[in-house]
Design a protein around this motif. Structure first.
Motif, PDB file in Angstrom:
ATOM      1  N   ALA A  26       8.577  35.062  -5.818  1.00 39.45           N
ATOM      2  CA  ALA A  26       9.804  35.863  -5.818  1.00 39.45           C
ATOM      3  C   ALA A  26      11.030  34.989  -6.020  1.00 39.45           C
ATOM      4  O   ALA A  26      11.950  35.354  -6.752  1.00 39.45           O
ATOM      5  CB  ALA A  26       9.939  36.625  -4.502  1.00 39.45           C
ATOM      6  N   ASN A  27      11.073  33.824  -5.386  1.00 36.21           N
ATOM      7  CA  ASN A  27      12.281  33.006  -5.415  1.00 36.21           C
ATOM      8  C   ASN A  27      11.894  31.584  -5.014  1.00 36.21           C
ATOM      9  O   ASN A  27      11.864  31.244  -3.833  1.00 36.21           O
ATOM     10  CB  ASN A  27      13.314  33.597  -4.444  1.00 36.21           C
ATOM     11  CG  ASN A  27      14.656  32.906  -4.554  1.00 36.21           C
ATOM     12  OD1 ASN A  27      14.759  31.796  -5.097  1.00 36.21           O
ATOM     13  ND2 ASN A  27      15.687  33.555  -4.052  1.00 36.21           N
ATOM     14  N   TYR A  44       3.633  34.447  -2.128  1.00 36.55           N
ATOM     15  CA  TYR A  44       4.542  35.550  -2.473  1.00 36.55           C
ATOM     16  C   TYR A  44       5.980  35.044  -2.573  1.00 36.55           C
ATOM     17  O   TYR A  44       6.721  35.411  -3.490  1.00 36.55           O
ATOM     18  CB  TYR A  44       4.482  36.657  -1.414  1.00 36.55           C
ATOM     19  CG  TYR A  44       3.298  37.586  -1.551  1.00 36.55           C
ATOM     20  CD1 TYR A  44       3.251  38.522  -2.584  1.00 36.55           C
ATOM     21  CD2 TYR A  44       2.254  37.550  -0.654  1.00 36.55           C
ATOM     22  CE1 TYR A  44       2.180  39.386  -2.709  1.00 36.55           C
ATOM     23  CE2 TYR A  44       1.163  38.415  -0.762  1.00 36.55           C
ATOM     24  CZ  TYR A  44       1.144  39.323  -1.793  1.00 36.55           C
ATOM     25  OH  TYR A  44       0.082  40.173  -1.915  1.00 36.55           O
ATOM     26  N   ALA A  45       6.376  34.217  -1.610  1.00 40.65           N
ATOM     27  CA  ALA A  45       7.763  33.735  -1.587  1.00 40.65           C
ATOM     28  C   ALA A  45       8.062  32.899  -2.834  1.00 40.65           C
ATOM     29  O   ALA A  45       9.125  33.045  -3.447  1.00 40.65           O
ATOM     30  CB  ALA A  45       8.014  32.914  -0.321  1.00 40.65           C
ATOM     31  N   GLN A  79       1.406  34.000   2.244  1.00 42.20           N
ATOM     32  CA  GLN A  79       2.814  34.361   2.427  1.00 42.20           C
ATOM     33  C   GLN A  79       3.711  33.469   1.565  1.00 42.20           C
ATOM     34  O   GLN A  79       4.634  33.942   0.908  1.00 42.20           O
ATOM     35  CB  GLN A  79       3.163  34.201   3.915  1.00 42.20           C
ATOM     36  CG  GLN A  79       4.501  34.745   4.297  1.00 42.20           C
ATOM     37  CD  GLN A  79       4.429  36.236   4.569  1.00 42.20           C
ATOM     38  OE1 GLN A  79       3.481  36.907   4.193  1.00 42.20           O
ATOM     39  NE2 GLN A  79       5.449  36.759   5.216  1.00 42.20           N
ATOM     40  N   HIS A  80       3.424  32.181   1.555  1.00 44.65           N
ATOM     41  CA  HIS A  80       4.221  31.245   0.752  1.00 44.65           C
ATOM     42  C   HIS A  80       4.038  31.517  -0.735  1.00 44.65           C
ATOM     43  O   HIS A  80       4.963  31.344  -1.525  1.00 44.65           O
ATOM     44  CB  HIS A  80       3.832  29.802   1.082  1.00 44.65           C
ATOM     45  CG  HIS A  80       4.138  29.423   2.495  1.00 44.65           C
ATOM     46  ND1 HIS A  80       3.772  28.228   3.054  1.00 44.65           N
ATOM     47  CD2 HIS A  80       4.784  30.109   3.475  1.00 44.65           C
ATOM     48  CE1 HIS A  80       4.175  28.184   4.314  1.00 44.65           C
ATOM     49  NE2 HIS A  80       4.786  29.313   4.580  1.00 44.65           N
ATOM     50  N   ALA A 111      12.049  29.454  -1.405  1.00 43.51           N
ATOM     51  CA  ALA A 111      10.864  28.876  -0.773  1.00 43.51           C
ATOM     52  C   ALA A 111      11.091  27.393  -0.496  1.00 43.51           C
ATOM     53  O   ALA A 111      10.759  26.884   0.566  1.00 43.51           O
ATOM     54  CB  ALA A 111       9.643  29.084  -1.661  1.00 43.51           C
ATOM     55  N   GLY A 115       5.515  37.465  -7.731  1.00 43.00           N
ATOM     56  CA  GLY A 115       6.081  38.035  -6.522  1.00 43.00           C
ATOM     57  C   GLY A 115       5.385  39.272  -6.007  1.00 43.00           C
ATOM     58  O   GLY A 115       5.608  39.655  -4.872  1.00 43.00           O
TER      59      GLY A 115
END
Lengths: 326, 252
Positions: free
Chosen positions: A200-201, A196-197, A193-194, A205, A267
């Protein structure tokens, strides 16, 4: 949107197989898909690129890239060969294989850790940091191999690389289990999950309290480990360690991830998509040989498929972007 | 509008706060307070010290002198995380959302709940995240139908609501909002103003930075005007006018 991207790769794979099936029926009246030998060959063909690509999926989702994977694989292959040869007299065949495989996979995490350190702590762009490690791992692998391939004299290792259980090669089983574990790691854990975060940004994060440095360090260690496992399985299959084992596979790994629907900007991407991407490449490569096309067409076809995938992906993102601002 | 009654103890007090960057005094001897259920607007020209002030309150900068009191107790924040742990949350202009994740995943980013699949395997508890997202967003009067959709699918105002929702879920008592309406269209701006009214009704304190006097007058109870690092004036919104605020901002 991610699901569409995944399905796209699987759909493409289905069309590809259908195409080869039709071609082979028309030109020599045989089947392509329903020949177990073909299926097995393609799967074995896909093992190493798929292992690299699972690690690469994580790295690309985080917004990075790992160019050193191919030669980390070669390094692990050579280390596995040497260690197993060294350990066999003392430990016996079986234990030496286990020991050599573990040592080689662990050694492969070292260049991964250096990559992670460069990217996370010294803020080196992943492209440059891992390109440097590409050179270092390559040199070390060839030095350790003495400029040649290192044959392994251990029949258990050869059995692991070529044996089967209920008709399924061991290396395919190992790869399948590993891919499932990676899928779990990406889709069901905080680490995934982290990842992906961060892709993306990274600001978001960081503000959410995620320890970016620690995450990136572990990320590149993981990708080194994937390359290490690929190297060990390569050595098992050929009963030899080769520094150049992963040389042509790096680009295939990136290609598999991109065809599988990930964005090189980070992302997005899934292991599920990457599996399809790796099989697309394996089917093209094997299929073209099967229908007797000159092997150089493989490069051209894979290249074209990569470009088409990226174009479709961009078009889809533009469409989604339009919806977002409504 | 009984917010300046001496009986209600302020949620947050800033006393004689100064912040120097080398020889530059970005903030000089600033005093202000925020009470529960109160919206305080910070106004001032660029470089007036608004950003320095909120960064000192939210733990990004350590003040050079002066103190910050939370519910009457002096506090010292070494990092934004420490401020957040004590209930001070900053909503940044760029929203700090991971666009590819769902509302629930954004709310829980960095502190994801886990459950055990088949009794052993730890996995992300997506159902719980979705449930919390639904409840929290309903609290802000924002009803989402697609809880699994990435937040990139939502509009600017809705994304602002997600960022506020995250703060609300983690029980922020003080929300600092830096130009929350700047990047939005008019209907979306109204939506954000309505959100701030909701926060106020829930008894939270809001510090609201804006260039837009119309928004300030629509939502704030008090306005603190900064000019070149010092407080140029503090007014209750009911007692002041656009003209007066502009005069305070530019001086003269």
């Amino acid at each position: 949107m991610q699901r569409i991207a995944d399905l796209r790769a699987w759909l493409f794979l289905a069309f590809l197989i259908l195409g080869f099936e039709i071609w082979s029926r028309l030109s020599f009246g045989g089947t392509f898909l329903f020949n177990p030998f073909n299926i097995q060959s393609i799967a074995i063909f896909a093992v190493a690129p798929l292992l690299l690509a699972t690690g690469q999926t994580f790295v690309i989702i985080s917004g990075g890239i790992d160019l050193s994977m191919g030669f980390i694989m070669g390094l692990a292959s050579v280390v596995a060969a040497h260690v197993i040869n060294w350990a066999t007299p003392g430990m016996g065949f079986g234990l030496a294989v286990l020991f050599g495989g573990l040592v080689a996979t662990l050694i492969a995490t070292l260049p991964g850790a250096v990559n992670g350190f460069l990217v996370a702590f010294l803020k080196v762009p992943p492209f440059i940091g891992t390109l440097g490690m590409f050179g270092v791992a390559r040199g070390v692998a060839f030095l350790l191999a003495g400029g040649t391939t290192v044959p392994v004299k251990n029949e258990v290792f050869a059995a692991v690389g070529n044996g089967k259980l209920f008709g399924v090669p061991y290396i395919i089983m190992v790869t399948a289990v590993f891919v499932v574990v990676m899928h779990y790691l990406l889709g069901q854990t905080k680490f995934g999950q982290h990842n992906y975060a961060i892709g993306a940004n990274i600001q978001a994060a960081r503000r959410a309290g995620i320890n970016i440095k620690w995450h990136l360090l572990r990320l590149y260690i993981l990708s080194g480990m994937c390359a290490g496992l690929a190297g060990v399985l390569y050595s098992a299959r050929f009963s030899a360690g080769a520094a150049q084992a992963g040389e042509p596979l790096l680009l295939d790994s990136v290609a598999a991830v991109v065809i599988g629907g990930a964005s090189l900007f980070g992302g997005s991407g899934t292991i599920f998509g990457t599996v399809a991407g790796a099989f697309v490449i394996a089917v093209i490569q094997y299929g073209l040989v099967f229908i007797n096309v000159e092997p150089f067409w493989q490069f051209i076809s894979v290249g074209v498929v990569i470009i088409i995938s990226v174009l479709i992906d961009q078009a889809q993102r533009r469409f989604a972007g339009g919806r977002q601002s409504e | 509008m009984n917010d300046i009654s001496p009986a209600s103890r302020p949620l947050l007090e800033v006393r004689n706060l100064s912040k120097n960057f080398g020889p530059v005094e970005a903030l000089k001897d600033l005093t202000m307070a925020v009470r529960a259920g109160e919206v305080v607007a910070l106004a001032g020209d660029n470089g007036a010290g608004k950003t320095t002030l909120i960064k000192a309150i939210s733990g990004v900068y350590q003040p050079s002198s002066g103190e910050i009191l939370l519910k009457g107790k002096p506090v010292h924040f070494g990092s934004p995380q420490e401020a957040r742990d004590q209930g001070i949350e900053t909503i940044y202009q760029d929203l700090a959302l991971a666009d590819n994740l769902s509302i629930g995943a954004n709310i829980f980013l960095g502190r994801e709940p886990m459950r055990r699949a088949f009794g052993i395997l730890p996995v992300l508890d997506r159902a719980r995240m979705a449930e919390a997202a639904k409840k929290t967003m309903a609290l802000l009067d924002f009803h989402v139908s697609r809880l699994d959709a990435p937040v990139s699918n939502f509009s600017g105002g809705q994304r602002q609501a997600v960022a506020i929702g995250r703060a609300v879920f983690w029980n922020a008592q003080i929300l600092i909002m830096d130009e929350p309406t700047a990047a939005l269209g008019v209907p979306e701006q109204r939506k954000v103003i309505a959100l701030i009214h909701q926060l106020k009704a829930q008894g939270r304190g809001v510090i609201f930075i804006s260039h837009n006097l119309q928004d300030i007058f629509a939502v704030a109870d008090r306005i603190v005007v900064l000019r070149r690092g010092v407080q140029a004036g503090e007014r209750r919104i009911v007692d002041t006018s656009h003209d007066e605020v502009v005069k305070l901002m530019v001086g003269g």
